[in-house]
Design an enzyme around this catalytic site. Structure first.
Site, PDB file in Angstrom:
ATOM      1  N   GLU A 108       0.814  -1.219   0.000  1.00 23.84           N
ATOM      2  CA  GLU A 108       0.000   0.000   0.000  1.00 23.84           C
ATOM      3  C   GLU A 108       0.842   1.261   0.000  1.00 23.84           C
ATOM      4  O   GLU A 108       0.557   2.212  -0.730  1.00 23.84           O
ATOM      5  CB  GLU A 108      -0.960  -0.002   1.192  1.00 23.84           C
ATOM      6  CG  GLU A 108      -2.074  -1.046   1.087  1.00 23.84           C
ATOM      7  CD  GLU A 108      -1.610  -2.446   1.429  1.00 23.84           C
ATOM      8  OE1 GLU A 108      -0.473  -2.599   1.930  1.00 23.84           O
ATOM      9  OE2 GLU A 108      -2.387  -3.395   1.210  1.00 23.84           O
ATOM     10  N   HIS A 121     -10.463  -5.380   9.874  1.00 26.22           N
ATOM     11  CA  HIS A 121     -11.088  -5.205   8.555  1.00 26.22           C
ATOM     12  C   HIS A 121     -12.457  -4.549   8.732  1.00 26.22           C
ATOM     13  O   HIS A 121     -13.414  -4.907   8.061  1.00 26.22           O
ATOM     14  CB  HIS A 121     -11.297  -6.558   7.862  1.00 26.22           C
ATOM     15  CG  HIS A 121     -10.055  -7.148   7.262  1.00 26.22           C
ATOM     16  ND1 HIS A 121      -8.975  -7.489   8.007  1.00 26.22           N
ATOM     17  CD2 HIS A 121      -9.748  -7.470   5.981  1.00 26.22           C
ATOM     18  CE1 HIS A 121      -8.035  -8.007   7.212  1.00 26.22           C
ATOM     19  NE2 HIS A 121      -8.483  -8.007   5.980  1.00 26.22           N
TER      20      HIS A 121
HETATM   21  C1  LIG Z   1      -2.013  -4.710   4.318  1.00 28.43           C
HETATM   22  C2  LIG Z   1      -3.043  -5.544   3.701  1.00 28.43           C
HETATM   23  N1  LIG Z   1      -3.334  -5.378   2.411  1.00 28.43           N
HETATM   24  C3  LIG Z   1      -4.278  -6.146   1.821  1.00 28.43           C
HETATM   25  C4  LIG Z   1      -4.938  -7.082   2.544  1.00 28.43           C
HETATM   26  C5  LIG Z   1      -6.031  -7.903   1.881  1.00 28.43           C
HETATM   27  N2  LIG Z   1      -5.558  -9.254   1.775  1.00 28.43           N
HETATM   28  C6  LIG Z   1      -5.822 -10.157   2.727  1.00 28.43           C
HETATM   29  S1  LIG Z   1      -5.071 -11.579   2.448  1.00 28.43           S
HETATM   30  C7  LIG Z   1      -4.398 -11.044   1.026  1.00 28.43           C
HETATM   31  C8  LIG Z   1      -3.513 -11.946   0.252  1.00 28.43           C
HETATM   32  C9  LIG Z   1      -2.386 -12.432   1.087  1.00 28.43           C
HETATM   33  O1  LIG Z   1      -1.600 -13.293   0.372  1.00 28.43           O
HETATM   34  P1  LIG Z   1      -0.402 -14.040   1.039  1.00 28.43           P
HETATM   35  O2  LIG Z   1       0.365 -13.091   1.900  1.00 28.43           O
HETATM   36  O3  LIG Z   1       0.339 -14.728  -0.025  1.00 28.43           O
HETATM   37  O4  LIG Z   1      -1.051 -15.091   2.041  1.00 28.43           O
HETATM   38  P2  LIG Z   1      -2.011 -16.304   1.677  1.00 28.43           P
HETATM   39  O5  LIG Z   1      -3.366 -15.751   1.568  1.00 28.43           O
HETATM   40  O6  LIG Z   1      -1.515 -16.876   0.425  1.00 28.43           O
HETATM   41  O7  LIG Z   1      -1.912 -17.231   2.834  1.00 28.43           O
HETATM   42  C10 LIG Z   1      -4.775  -9.741   0.782  1.00 28.43           C
HETATM   43  C11 LIG Z   1      -4.382  -8.960  -0.401  1.00 28.43           C
HETATM   44  C12 LIG Z   1      -4.633  -7.213   3.912  1.00 28.43           C
HETATM   45  N3  LIG Z   1      -5.278  -8.073   4.715  1.00 28.43           N
HETATM   46  N4  LIG Z   1      -3.677  -6.450   4.466  1.00 28.43           N
END
Ligand SMILES: Cc1ncc(C[n+]2csc(CCOP(=O)(O)OP(=O)(O)O)c2C)c(N)n1
Lengths: 338, 335
Positions: free
Chosen positions: A62, A130
């Site tokens: 972000e 959230h």
């Molecule tokens: C700072 C932030 N940006 C966006 C999100 C929305 N979001 C939640 S999970 C996710 C994907 C996360 O991917 P990863 O870190 O690879 O973990 P995985 O879901 O694969 O376990 C996103 C974009 C968030 N929770 N926090």
């Protein structure tokens, strides 16, 4: 005229602005992914087919992509940055507050930052990180315009104004108002669809909207609370209490002209806010009303807001946390008490 | 990536010397507990009896169990929004987790946390940080405290492939590196961050290679091989305890569910899914146990059946747990 949801109206508004001006582009997480979502709430779904080069899917970064948006704006583009949940604005805070909002001033007016930032907010069963209503953290930032949209007509018109504005504009949207369809629909969503004209139109960034005229009390609210306030007014009307409902809509600057005219008429004000009471936007509005039309107030301003706690997960507490129609009704009764 | 079953033969005895049968069976059972928990919870959500949203970890059981089984009791983990598996692997009970998901006051966070924030400090798990990357500097800070107090503890910090794009990753890992902090940074690279495939948002081939830029050791491990994960973590933990500073482990695995409850997951190619489904961490490890003669197929089936029964009993209990009262809304805000 068609009946559109907020998500559809925003999508249409973004597409029209991108067609109109090649400097407009979108960036954010999970946009423009084949088979993907179109952002967390479908707003940009499918836009990549028409604008393959202007829909930029970003890493989860972000600070990085908001900063890049500020930079692109400084260099003459008109970015629309989408943060999936308002809560993540905190990661981009430095770029928004220290760069986007101040560059014009710091440069003696030589820099413009025509940037639109879109952020969904509101408590929706996801726990503390959230769920926040975070208007409060941004309305006090000089150099930033802050708006909140509660129906599809406004969403499209405000978005278009924001894109054409030469300032950074932060647009708050509510997760329960999008009307996203299919898999992305939100349980407990409220109908915020409205008739949206076919042609181009804009809604000003600094105007409140009178949603319902009334003589006894002015209720000020925005986003989800504007809908709850309207429902409360209906209920009170049945008892002969005539409530004027104003969707504050522009949270910075606040439209004291529209609001003040109402207060001079009714003399009584209830402000409804989804976020916590202390340091809320309602605190600013209450103080502003004292300055603008304090002499017209027949009773102290009443605030209906959440308690000063993080948003809890369990539904029983989340429902108790967020102001609802009964609490607004109670607030109106309180301000009417002799 | 080679797997033990592919080169068993002479290694069988070696594995058995190293890992006693009860330990191996314990790993197996833990993974099954996680799988059955996630499948059961998925059903409860579809049925509509559970509030909120969920991020599940079916297929990633070996990362959670492999890492946590290499930790000692006083060691801590940090977790994410996808934390059910981490919690069960770290020793939280099925009940305390399930009650939390039901929003009960008897849940591990008294119903205030929910699925994205499960944890229990008594079990060495900080409640999940649902802000991507948010747990990484926090883990460094915990390790800093241990180091300053000369406690021989280690933190294992779980995060996804998506988190490595966050500034928090860079800042947290770098701090841990310059201060030689006892943190095992555990990147579960399941190929997706929400709907975005990792190669769309990263030029590097291997996340583990980033370790070199911070001057620490990195290693890529088959995340669907519980023993490989366990072994790599043991080594990393040992290095941490001897003051050799942090290690970055990249565990290759796959997210076989949608990102969250309502994600139909249309962006994952079918052949990719098929390939990964065939590398199921539980089936593979079960096959190894049978080959090693540690357990018969029937015994493994029995483990699964017992776990299912215990889960169903927990569901019955969960439905009757007390909910918080309205007075609880304003408690726990400040000490
Ligand atoms: C700072 C932030 N940006 C966006 C999100 C929305 N979001 C939640 S999970 C996710 C994907 C996360 O991917 P990863 O870190 O690879 O973990 P995985 O879901 O694969 O376990 C996103 C974009 C968030 N929770 N926090």
């Amino acid at each position: 005229m068609r009946r559109l949801s907020i998500a559809e109206a925003l999508r249409e508004g973004i597409a029209e602005e991108m067609r109109r001006d090649p400097a407009v582009f979108c960036l954010g997480e999970d946009i423009a992914v084949p088979g993907g979502w179109g952002g967390a709430f479908t707003v940009t779904l499918g836009l990549e087919t028409e604008f393959p080069d202007r829909m930029l899917n970003t890493p989860i970064a972000e600070l990085g992509f908001f900063g890049a948006a500020v930079g692109a704006a400084v260099a003459g583009m008109r970015p629309i940055a989408d943060v999936q949940y308002g809560d993540f604005l905190f990661l981009a805070m430095d770029q928004i507050v220290n760069n986007a909002a101040k560059l014009r001033y710091m440069s003696g007016g030589t820099i413009a930052v025509p940037l639109v930032m879109r952020a969904p907010i509101g408590a929706t069963g996801r726990g503390s990180q959230h769920a926040q209503s975070m208007e409060r953290y941004f309305t006090g930032v000089p150099g930033l315009k802050v708006v909140a949209v509660s129906n599809a007509y406004d969403a499209k018109g405000v978005l278009k104004s924001a894109v054409r504005d030469d300032n950074p504009v932060l647009m708050f949207e509510h997760k329960l108002l999008y009307g996203s369809k299919g898999a992305r629909i939100e349980p407990g969503a409220v109908d915020a669809t409205s008739d949206v004209p076919d042609g181009d139109y804009t809604v000003p960034l600094d105007r409140a909207a009178v949603r319902r005229e009334g003589a006894h009390v002015t209720v000020l609210a925005w986003l989800l609370m504007a809908h709850f306030a309207a429902q409360a007014a209906e209920q009170l009307a049945a008892e002969g209490i005539d409530v004027e409902v104003i969707d504050v809509r522009s949270l910075s600057p606040i439209d004291y002209e529209t609001i003040g005219a109402s207060v001079r008429k009714t003399g009584r004000v209830v402000i409804v806010e989804e976020g916590p009471r202390v340091g809320g936007v309602s605190a600013e509005i209450a103080a502003g009303l004292m300055e603008h039309c304090g002499e017209s107030l027949l009773a102290p301003v009443v605030r209906v807001a959440s308690p000063d706690v993080p948003v809890p997960f369990t539904p029983i507490l989340e429902n108790a946390y967020r102001p609802d129609v009964p609490r607004i009704v109670e607030g109106v009764r309180r301000v009417l008490r002799p | 990536m080679p797997h033990p079953t592919e080169s068993l033969g002479e290694h069988a005895q070696h594995l058995l010397d190293r890992y006693p049968a009860p330990f191996l069976l314990g790993l197996y059972e833990r993974m099954v507990v996680i799988r059955e928990f996630e499948e059961g919870v998925k059903f409860l959500f579809l049925e509509g009896s559970m509030p909120g949203t969920i991020h599940q970890c079916q297929g990633q059981e070996a990362t959670a169990v492999g890492v946590c089984s290499a930790l000692e009791e006083g060691d801590f983990i940090t977790s994410t929004f996808r934390g059910h598996g981490h919690a069960l692997a770290k020793g939280l009970s099925v009940e305390s987790l399930l009650f939390e998901l039901f929003g009960a006051s008897t849940g591990c966070c008294k119903g205030k946390g929910g699925s994205m924030h499960v944890g229990d400090m008594d079990k060495g798990m900080v409640p999940g940080i649902a802000i991507v990357g948010g747990g990484i500097p926090l883990a460094a800070g915990m390790a800093l405290a241990y180091k300053m107090r000369k406690e021989p503890r280690v933190v294992a910090c779980f995060f996804g492939d998506g988190a490595v794009a966050e500034g928090a990753f860079h800042e947290g890992v770098n701090l841990a590196a310059i201060w030689d902090l006892p943190v095992v940074f555990v990147c579960e690279n399941n190929l997706y961050g929400a709907s975005t495939r990792v190669d769309l948002v990263m030029r590097n081939e291997r996340i583990a290679e980033r370790a070199a830029t911070y001057g620490i050791r990195g290693q890529t491990v088959d995340g669907n091989d519980v023993l490989a994960v366990h072994q790599a973590t043991l080594t990393a933990v040992d290095e941490c305890r001897h003051g050799k500073g942090p290690v970055l482990l990249e565990l290759l695995t796959y997210r076989r569910t949608g990102h969250s409850r309502r994600d139909p997951c249309h962006y994952q190619p079918q052949d990719e899914r098929d390939t990964w489904l065939q590398r199921d961490p539980i089936d593979r490890f079960g096959g190894l146990l049978i080959e090693l003669g540690v357990a018969a197929a029937g015994a493994l089936d029995q483990i699964r059946a017992d776990v299912q029964t215990r889960f169903q009993d927990a569901v019955v209990e969960a439905r009757h747990q007390p909910l918080p009262t309205l007075a609880d809304l304003t408690t726990d805000v400040l000490a």
